[in-house]
Design an enzyme around this catalytic site. Structure first.
Site, short mmCIF file in Angstrom:
data_model
loop_
_atom_site.label_atom_id
_atom_site.label_comp_id
_atom_site.label_asym_id
_atom_site.label_seq_id
_atom_site.Cartn_x
_atom_site.Cartn_y
_atom_site.Cartn_z
N ARG A 23 83.76 -22.37 128.52
CA ARG A 23 84.78 -22.08 127.49
C ARG A 23 86.00 -21.42 128.10
O ARG A 23 87.07 -22.00 128.18
CB ARG A 23 84.17 -21.19 126.39
N HIS A 68 88.77 -10.36 135.42
CA HIS A 68 89.44 -11.42 136.17
C HIS A 68 89.75 -10.91 137.58
O HIS A 68 89.85 -9.70 137.80
CB HIS A 68 90.72 -11.87 135.45
N CYS A 101 94.88 -17.42 135.63
CA CYS A 101 95.52 -16.38 134.82
C CYS A 101 96.88 -16.90 134.39
O CYS A 101 97.75 -17.12 135.24
CB CYS A 101 95.67 -15.08 135.61
#
Length: 289
Positions: A15, A209, A240
């Site tokens: 996802r 992240h 990102c």
């Protein structure tokens, strides 16, 4: 505080990773990726989202993906839902878990979903009620916990306030997201410490992240505070959007290797996990992160 003996990894690649791809990944490829992740020992897998196909076309086939998935008797297939309409679609697709997504930054909330933090939480209230009535577990995400592309630093108390509201509406777990990968170990530790004042540590997850290459160090700092749930994406999928060319979610392979080095069990087969990473990056035409 001693490190946990076991960590549960929530795989978000299908996802959160694939939704950022510039091209739409075929349904059959998504299904095979999830099957490979399941075979590697990952049982909690976020497989898609029921959001507007106009805004996130990569997730338009989530119902079709779920219809083709094998049983997951020891875990759950989760999906992200933005509102009650999305929840109804998730329930129709027999989702094992649904998740809602709030921000700790007012500016990010308005830029990302065109409403304030308070308005977003109000929007999730009927989702939480419907999930409770249907007996479907609800998970909460908080984005920008270690920094915002518009506001810069985000106060740990602001993160804790959003986490508290998500728990109050019925979330069984709150995942803290360093959306732009801006955090340091000290910042991550301060954030978790603030959230732990209003959310039990066993109900806190980490979603970091790796934009600046600090995700593993940040995770280690939070493990030392008693957190034992980590979100990760196979092959570091995701990217990102605020840092062109930067890595995305921390790679599941890297997290498993780090945890093994610390003597922490995950129940995941590194070899099969690596195969899953090679499969999806091969389908995308690039090397694993």
């Amino acid at each position: 505080m001693p490190l946990p003996s076991r960590v549960r990894i929530v795989e978000v690649g299908p996802r959160d990773g694939l939704q950022n791809e510039p091209v739409t990944v075929p349904t059959a490829v998504k299904v095979e990726l999830i099957e490979r992740l399941l075979a590697a020992g990952l049982t909690h897998i976020e497989v898609g989202s029921f959001v507007s196909a106009r805004w996130v076309p990569q997730m338009a086939d989530t119902a079709a993906v779920m219809a083709r998935l094998p049983p997951n008797p020891t875990g759950r297939y989760a999906v992200l839902v933005p509102n009650l309409k999305g929840f109804e679609a998730a329930r129709a697709a027999r989702a094992g878990e649904v998740a809602v997504f709030a921000s700790a930054s007012e500016a990010f909330s308005r830029a990302n979903i065109n409403c304030s933090i308070a308005e977003s939480l109000a929007r999730f209230a009927p989702v939480a009620e419907a999930a409770r009535e249907a007996g479907i577990p609800l998970r909460g995400y908080v984005s920008c916990v270690l920094g915002c592309p518009y506001e810069g630093m985000v106060a740990p108390e602001a993160v804790a306030n959003v986490a508290r509201h998500l728990m109050a509406m019925g979330c069984y777990e709150v995942s803290l997201g360093d959306t732009i990968g801006a955090g340091t170990p000290d910042q991550a530790r301060a954030c978790v410490a603030a959230v732990a004042l209003v959310v039990p540590r066993e109900q806190i997850a980490l979603h970091f992240h790796d934009t600046r290459g600090l995700a593993l160090a940040n995770l280690r700092a939070c493990l030392e505070l008693g957190v034992s749930v980590i979100d990760a994406a196979v092959a570091g999928l995701g990217g990102c959007p605020y840092a062109k060319g930067a890595p995305g979610n921390v790679a599941t392979e890297a997290v498993v290797a780090e945890l093994e080095g610390l003597g922490i069990a995950t129940g995941i087969d590194p070899g099969r996990l690596a195969e899953a990473g090679r499969f999806i990056t091969g389908a995308l035409g690039r090397a694993p992160a």
